[in-house]
Design a protein around this motif. Structure first.
Motif, PDB file in Angstrom:
ATOM      1  N   ALA A   1       0.842  -1.196   0.000  1.00  0.00           N
ATOM      2  CA  ALA A   1       0.000   0.000   0.000  1.00  0.00           C
ATOM      3  C   ALA A   1       0.880   1.250   0.000  1.00  0.00           C
ATOM      4  N   PHE A   2       0.370   2.305  -0.630  1.00  0.00           N
ATOM      5  CA  PHE A   2       1.106   3.570  -0.681  1.00  0.00           C
ATOM      6  C   PHE A   2       0.480   4.611   0.248  1.00  0.00           C
ATOM      7  N   GLN A   3      -0.362   4.162   1.174  1.00  0.00           N
ATOM      8  CA  GLN A   3      -1.064   5.102   2.055  1.00  0.00           C
ATOM      9  C   GLN A   3      -0.109   6.001   2.824  1.00  0.00           C
ATOM     10  N   ALA A   4       0.996   5.420   3.306  1.00  0.00           N
ATOM     11  CA  ALA A   4       1.923   6.173   4.141  1.00  0.00           C
ATOM     12  C   ALA A   4       2.642   7.270   3.372  1.00  0.00           C
ATOM     13  N   VAL A   5       2.627   7.179   2.036  1.00  0.00           N
ATOM     14  CA  VAL A   5       3.295   8.192   1.226  1.00  0.00           C
ATOM     15  C   VAL A   5       2.292   8.995   0.405  1.00  0.00           C
ATOM     16  N   GLY A   6       1.001   8.865   0.749  1.00  0.00           N
ATOM     17  CA  GLY A   6      -0.028   9.713   0.154  1.00  0.00           C
ATOM     18  C   GLY A   6      -0.361   9.415  -1.288  1.00  0.00           C
ATOM     19  N   LYS A   7      -0.134   8.201  -1.729  1.00  0.00           N
ATOM     20  CA  LYS A   7      -0.404   7.839  -3.111  1.00  0.00           C
ATOM     21  C   LYS A   7      -1.163   6.524  -3.185  1.00  0.00           C
ATOM     22  N   ASN A   8      -1.536   6.142  -4.389  1.00  0.00           N
ATOM     23  CA  ASN A   8      -2.057   4.811  -4.674  1.00  0.00           C
ATOM     24  C   ASN A   8      -0.963   3.996  -5.342  1.00  0.00           C
ATOM     25  N   PRO A   9      -0.961   2.688  -5.148  1.00  0.00           N
ATOM     26  CA  PRO A   9       0.140   1.869  -5.661  1.00  0.00           C
ATOM     27  C   PRO A   9       0.197   1.830  -7.182  1.00  0.00           C
ATOM     28  N   ARG A  10       1.404   1.682  -7.697  1.00  0.00           N
ATOM     29  CA  ARG A  10       1.599   1.402  -9.112  1.00  0.00           C
ATOM     30  C   ARG A  10       1.447  -0.107  -9.302  1.00  0.00           C
ATOM     31  N   PHE A  11       0.746  -0.491 -10.337  1.00  0.00           N
ATOM     32  CA  PHE A  11       0.534  -1.915 -10.617  1.00  0.00           C
ATOM     33  C   PHE A  11       1.600  -2.388 -11.602  1.00  0.00           C
TER      34      PHE A  11
END
Length: 426
Positions: A27-37
């Motif tokens: 998850a990219f929650q901690a860096v304020g983004k959505n994950p790259r697939f």
């Protein structure tokens, strides 16, 4: 960078998968983004579904020490697939793998294959309890040993990133026999052993802590643990899911010259495929069923496809010691370059690392344990992460993870990385 397809996939994913990911560390929650697939990978690169290329500094969380799509490993997997995917029965390749691991690692006289690092740790702790007849387990704050109930106590890694100190759903009784000491602090270990005299079955440790960032053991710490366990009749378990066959061929036990009673491994012995193992002293391992009374089983343990991938990678590492020279030298160059930039721009950061493992913490404090790791400025890390991602560097989306180098990474990759860090510092 285009992210349209990744964003669309994430919207679909959150409807059917908790948080849109099958492991919280993705998850990219901690860096304020959505994950790259991610769609594919090759050598030191990964490519997402939008066609973006990144230099990969995760390497499937460590096992891709040869880089992605190594030709020999790929060929071994393809050959194995032609014969079938899974038999649920004994195979020759399992015997070859066991012999190779025992040949490489002096501390291991017998080994049992499982399917993940979590399963390896869970099994090793059960073995320690069965062997000693004791119940209590000692671990360290910030060390992650998989998601078995008893280990989710101040567990580091994704647990730190998500802000969850332990985990819901773990009954108090499952963790009441888990004792927690301070990493790099032998006094805290002595105190717990004194307070629980004759009750501690084992002490489990990441010999290099790599789930609260990277924290190296201070001189004498690991040998001190060995001495305490020997004196107290407890087993010493090295969790080498990260360090096994990475610090050097013999792993951390060989690197530091400290012999544990049991060692646990993860995906690196499968060349990145789902696999794990635990092994150690013969007299300890012989308590495992069907020889002994400690039950542990798994239909897919020793899966032939994973075994062919893993044994091929281990043989390459054994035959080419120069791989370790290259990845460790590049690790030193990366850390030296980061420290020069920190000094030049007077940025409140410290750099930890050993061999091909590195971590930059956004704190002025020396990071030697869980409490000092938590002083890191995670908001600043998020800005740093996004700056580096936008320039084509794929890092773990958490302050508390490692940078993993592979033999595919080049000096030019390191120079480019440092150049983009300097741009961020400026």
């Amino acid at each position: 960078m285009k992210t349209d397809k990744s964003e669309r996939l994430f919207k679909e994913a959150v409807e059917k998968i908790p948080g849109g990911v099958n492991s919280p560390v993705r998850a990219f929650q901690a860096v304020g983004k959505n994950p790259r697939f991610i769609e594919r990978a090759e050598k030191q690169y990964i490519y997402d579904v939008d066609g973006n290329q990144y230099v990969d500094y995760i390497g499937s969380w460590g096992p891709m020490i040869l880089g992605h799509k190594n030709e020999q490993v790929q060929a071994a997997v393809q050959e194995a697939i032609e014969k079938g995917l899974s038999f649920g029965a004994a195979t020759e390749i399992e015997v070859e793998m066991a012999k190779l691991i025992c040949d490489i690692v002096p501390a291991i006289e017998m080994v049992r294959m499982v399917n993940s690092g979590t399963e390896a740790v869970m099994s090793a702790i059960r073995v320690a309890r069965g062997y000693t007849g004791r119940n209590k387990v000692l671990k360290f704050e910030g060390c992650y040993h998989g998601h078995a109930d008893a280990m989710l106590v101040k567990a580091g890694s994704g647990v730190m990133t998500s802000g969850v100190p332990d985990s819901a759903g773990v009954p108090a009784g499952c963790a009441e026999d888990t004792l927690t000491a301070i990493y790099n602090n032998l006094e805290s270990v002595e105190k717990l052993f004194a307070e629980n005299k004759g009750e501690v079955a084992c002490l489990i440790v990441e010999p290099v802590a790599a789930n609260m960032g990277v924290v190296e053991p201070q001189e004498g710490f690991l040998q001190g643990l060995r001495d305490i366990c020997t004196r107290e009749g407890a087993l010493l378990i090295f969790d080498e899911v990260i360090t096994g066959f990475r610090l050097q061929l013999e792993g951390a036990s060989g690197y530091f010259g400290v012999t544990p009673d049991l060692i646990t491994y993860g995906k690196i012995i499968g060349g990145g495929m789902p696999v794990g193992a635990y092994g150690g002293r013969k007299d300890v391992m012989q308590v495992v069923s069907p020889v002994g009374a400690v039950y542990q089983a798994g239909t897919l343990s020793g899966n032939p496809v994973a075994m062919h991938a893993g044994i091929t990678q281990l043989r390459i590492l054994k035959e080419h010691p120069e791989i370790y020279s290259k990845i460790n030298e590049n690790g030193e160059k990366l850390r030296a370059g980061l420290r020069e930039l920190i000094e030049k721009y007077q940025i409140p950061c410290v750099v930890n690392g050993i061999g091909s493992l590195s971590c930059m913490f956004f704190t002025k404090e020396p990071v030697v344990d869980y409490e000092s790791a938590k002083t890191s400025d995670t908001v600043m890390f998020g800005k740093y992460f996004n700056h580096m991602l936008n320039r084509g560097h794929y890092l773990a989306p958490s302050q508390f993870e490692a940078i993993f180098l592979s033999v595919a990474h080049t000096e030019e990759d390191i120079r480019r990385y440092l150049g983009d860090v300097e741009e961020f510092f400026e």
